[in-house]
Design a protein around this motif. Structure first.
Motif, short mmCIF file in Angstrom:
data_model
loop_
_atom_site.label_atom_id
_atom_site.label_comp_id
_atom_site.label_asym_id
_atom_site.label_seq_id
_atom_site.Cartn_x
_atom_site.Cartn_y
_atom_site.Cartn_z
N UNK A 1 0.83 -1.20 0.00
CA UNK A 1 0.00 0.00 0.00
C UNK A 1 0.87 1.25 0.00
N UNK A 2 0.51 2.22 -0.85
CA UNK A 2 1.32 3.42 -1.03
C UNK A 2 1.44 4.24 0.24
N UNK A 3 0.35 4.37 1.00
CA UNK A 3 0.36 5.24 2.17
C UNK A 3 0.61 4.50 3.48
N UNK A 4 0.15 3.24 3.58
CA UNK A 4 0.21 2.56 4.88
C UNK A 4 1.10 1.32 4.89
N UNK A 5 1.74 1.03 3.77
CA UNK A 5 2.55 -0.19 3.68
C UNK A 5 3.62 -0.29 4.75
N UNK A 6 4.15 0.86 5.18
CA UNK A 6 5.21 0.86 6.19
C UNK A 6 4.77 0.23 7.50
N UNK A 7 3.48 0.33 7.83
CA UNK A 7 2.99 -0.27 9.08
C UNK A 7 3.06 -1.80 9.01
N UNK B 1 6.03 -6.83 -5.14
CA UNK B 1 7.48 -6.72 -5.27
C UNK B 1 8.18 -7.36 -4.08
N UNK B 2 9.32 -7.96 -4.35
CA UNK B 2 10.06 -8.66 -3.30
C UNK B 2 11.17 -7.79 -2.71
N UNK B 3 11.10 -6.49 -2.94
CA UNK B 3 12.02 -5.55 -2.29
C UNK B 3 11.36 -4.18 -2.26
N UNK B 4 12.09 -3.18 -1.76
CA UNK B 4 11.52 -1.83 -1.66
C UNK B 4 10.42 -1.72 -0.63
N UNK B 5 10.52 -2.51 0.46
CA UNK B 5 9.48 -2.49 1.49
C UNK B 5 9.52 -1.15 2.23
N UNK B 6 8.36 -0.52 2.32
CA UNK B 6 8.27 0.84 2.86
C UNK B 6 8.61 0.88 4.34
N UNK B 7 9.38 1.91 4.71
CA UNK B 7 9.70 2.17 6.11
C UNK B 7 9.38 3.64 6.38
N UNK B 8 8.53 3.87 7.36
CA UNK B 8 8.18 5.25 7.73
C UNK B 8 9.14 5.74 8.82
N UNK B 9 9.35 7.04 8.89
CA UNK B 9 10.25 7.55 9.93
C UNK B 9 9.65 7.40 11.31
N UNK B 10 10.48 7.08 12.27
CA UNK B 10 10.06 7.08 13.67
C UNK B 10 10.55 8.36 14.31
N UNK B 11 9.98 8.70 15.45
CA UNK B 11 10.43 9.90 16.15
C UNK B 11 11.89 9.75 16.56
N UNK B 12 12.28 8.54 16.96
CA UNK B 12 13.67 8.32 17.36
C UNK B 12 14.62 8.59 16.20
N UNK B 13 14.23 8.18 14.99
CA UNK B 13 15.07 8.42 13.82
C UNK B 13 15.17 9.91 13.49
N UNK B 14 14.05 10.62 13.60
CA UNK B 14 14.08 12.07 13.32
C UNK B 14 14.94 12.80 14.35
N UNK B 15 14.85 12.37 15.61
CA UNK B 15 15.71 12.97 16.64
C UNK B 15 17.18 12.69 16.35
N UNK B 16 17.47 11.51 15.84
CA UNK B 16 18.85 11.17 15.51
C UNK B 16 19.37 12.07 14.39
N UNK B 17 18.54 12.29 13.36
CA UNK B 17 18.93 13.18 12.27
C UNK B 17 19.12 14.60 12.78
#
Length: 659
Positions: free
Chosen positions: A279-285, A479-495
């Motif tokens: 799913x384009x919008x929710x696949x990351x979940x 597709x067997x790759x390109x699995x969506x990952x959404x940003x977490x708050x911890x990742x944004x704080x790290x950036x």
């Protein structure tokens, strides 16, 4: 380039002009005609901390005239004008400005790690009539862009070093330490795959069910409550973004997929509708659930086209996998021809349209023919959808009219699916629905144990033909790759910690474009709506955590009243003001259907906020109470409109449900 002498009239300039010419030369001043102007250009040099910077610049008053006007001036007038513009104070002023500028640029360049000569060399290379101020601004801009580029490259490199998506599975520390096993139960609608998974979940000592919708979470919460696998009831909690029903000593949880507790180990997890990985919008979940569900056994339930994707994830995660492909329990067939007329609809039909407006239009046309109708579409709350489905299940409604919201959950005794169209708006344009969606909708016909066979038809000839083709079409695998990952708050704080940036737009952009994606197996994604919200939130004095949370509030920005409510909540949080709900000023009885639906969604969104920021949005119980009241009013309005349309059409029509 024309010289001063070239501009003098007559064959021989007089002594005064020759004297002025010599004076200009002695003072390093040049008279130039260029770019439609006659102007003076001063030359000099600035010394600063070992730097020797020559310059050739036009002072602020250095432009004398246009060539046409200059030619009309007599030698004396020219001499006087030049003398007025080349005073000692004019020379001193330009020298001072040049010294200040050189010092400023040299310090900025040194601070950024650049050689200042790269930028200051332009002071002696000016082939322009622009005054010195413009030249200075252009060099400053060039340095600024260079600093920004260097900073961007440095921040991009630091971001890449800080987050490596290849390590994404390891971020789920509980799941990654467990010995897990995947069991994929794949099959079409009505193949019993969810039933089998839920049986295993009910028998387990502990477990979690992860649903794509609040409605499905609620249905399976009640299913677990009713189960008696060991002769006694299961203690089960319901956890969705907008609602918590927490049981003391609960061993099981039914929740929406985004609400997975990645820190609580359980015996069994069931991840429903696994094909939502794409799913384009929710696949990351779903990516997060597969990687992070802390269960000894994880059931992956969904469509057969998800098999390749599941196998790839299992291999990457080094988790053993069993795959069971189930067949549909009741056959599904196309009707010989289209329905064509409202009079050919029959009890047990589900009529499908792809917008709220179309659903309500078809409902009115059908009820005017004397048939009672249940109505299901995405804007309705889960409670209303379930109440409408119950009316159809119990025979109080002859026909159900709905959107593709019927394709997921809501088990109903549908005998035949009737498609009013095979074209759906995708958010940008209208397009033909996919074979996968066509099959999922069609699969709702022929409920096992109720109907021996399910049927599918188009309402008109074209739709019937398209549906016939789609039902035969081979569905491509996920597709067997390109699995969506959404940003977490911890990742944004790290950036933020490595770049110093606090703008949510910039942090999201860095997550998408700058983090390390070594092989593309996992891929960073954000939604367009989240990015659009981030731009507005960056204008408010909010922390990164608050902006990130507000960007995820489940409320439609396309509905003005809902967007306005969201903005008020954000402004209130920015001011650290408590936002308590007050009793509504307008009675639900005086609102139209759309207004009541939106009111229900508004209160649900407030409850979502309240669970995350109870200090500032404390009216959670009231919000849920008001949402329930709005849901009840929506259901009542739908029934009233149904009854009114039937009366307009001359009363109920007799007919039997097809079995």
């Amino acid at each position: 380039m024309p010289s001063f002498r070239d501009e003098l009239p007559g064959p021989d300039p007089d002594d005064a002009v020759l004297e002025l010419d010599a004076l200009l030369t002695a003072r390093n001043i040049e008279l130039v005609k260029m770019e439609g102007r006659v102007f003076l250009r001063f030359s000099g040099e600035v010394s600063y901390e070992g730097l020797r910077v020559p310059y050739t610049l036009v002072p602020a008053q250095g432009v004398l005239a246009k060539p046409s006007k200059w030619r009309k001036l007599d030698p004396g007038a020219r001499r006087d004008l030049i003398a007025a513009r080349t005073t000692d104070s004019a020379l001193a002023e330009l020298q001072f400005e040049a010294e200040e500028f050189v010092r400023d640029i040299a310090e900025q360049a040194d601070e950024a790690g650049f050689d200042p000569r790269v930028f200051l060399g332009a002071l002696s290379e000016q082939e322009t009539s622009e005054p010195a101020g413009y030249v200075f601004d252009r060099i400053r801009q060039r340095l600024s862009h260079a600093v920004e580029r260097e900073q961007e490259e440095r921040h991009a490199a630091r971001t890449k070093e800080s987050i490596n998506l290849a390590e994404y599975p390891a971020s789920f520390d509980v799941a990654s330490r467990m010995q897990r096993k995947f069991i994929a139960l794949l099959g079409p609608t009505n193949s019993g795959k969810t039933h089998r998974a839920m049986e295993a979940l009910a028998k387990a000592a502990s477990g979690v069910y992860l649903a794509p919708l609040r409605l499905l979470a609620l249905e399976n919460y009640e299913r677990l409550q009713a189960a008696r696998p060991h002769g006694k009831p299961i203690k089960v909690s319901l956890v969705t973004g907008e609602e918590r029903r927490l049981a003391d000593g609960a061993t099981h949880v039914a929740s929406t997929v985004e609400m997975l507790n990645i820190q609580e180990p359980v015996e069994v997890a069931v991840i429903d509708e696994i094909q939502m990985l794409a799913d384009r919008d929710r696949g990351a979940a779903w990516t997060a659930a597969v990687c992070g569900a802390p269960a000894a056994t994880v059931f992956l339930v969904g469509a057969p086209e998800a098999r390749r994707a599941i196998e790839a994830l299992a291999e990457r995660l080094e988790v053993p996998l069993e795959v069971h492909v189930l067949k549909r329990m009741a056959p599904l067939a196309m009707e010989p021809g289209p329905v064509r007329k409202l009079g050919n609809l029959r009890r047990g039909d589900a009529v499908i349209a792809f917008s709220r407006r179309e659903v309500l239009m078809w409902r009115d046309m059908i009820t005017e023919k004397g048939l009672s109708v249940a109505t299901v579409y995405g804007n309705l709350s889960p409670e209303v959808r379930r109440a409408q489905a119950e009316r159809f299940r119990e025979g109080q409604a002859d026909i159900v009219v709905g959107t593709d919201a019927l394709a997921m959950g809501l088990n109903m005794p549908i005998a035949r699916i009737v498609m009013t169209t095979a074209v759906k708006y995708n958010g940008v344009e209208e397009e033909e629905i996919s074979a996968a969606l066509a099959r999922q909708i069609a699969g709702r016909a022929g409920r096992y144990g109720v109907h021996e066979e399910g049927f599918v038809a188009g309402y008109d000839d074209e739709t019937h033909s398209v549906m016939r083709s789609l039902m035969k079409e081979k569905i491509p695998p996920l597709a067997a790759n390109g699995f969506a990952v959404a940003p977490s708050l911890e990742q944004l704080h790290r950036i933020s910690s490595v770049t110093g940036e606090t703008s949510l737009v910039k942090l999201l952009r860095r997550f998408v474009h700058n983090i390390d994606v070594p092989d593309g197996f996992f891929y960073p994604r954000i939604t367009e709506e989240q990015n659009a919200r981030a731009e507005w939130l960056d204008t408010l004095p909010l922390s990164v955590a608050d902006k990130f949370m507000l960007s995820l509030v489940p409320i439609s920005s396309r509905v003005p009243t809902l967007q306005s409510a969201w903005e008020h909540w954000a402004l209130s949080l920015a001011k650290k003001k408590v936002f308590k709900l007050a009793p509504p000023t307008q009675d639900l009885f005086y609102m139209n259907l759309q207004q009541v639906e939106d009111t229900c969604r508004l209160y649900s969104a407030y409850a979502w906020l309240g669970y995350r920021e109870p200090e500032f949005f404390p009216s959670i119980d009231l919000a849920q109470q008001l949402a329930r009241q709005a849901s009840e009013r929506v259901d009542a309005l739908l029934q009233q409109q149904n009854t009114a349309a039937r009366q307009k059409g001359g009363g109920p029509r007799q007919g039997k449900r097809r079995r």
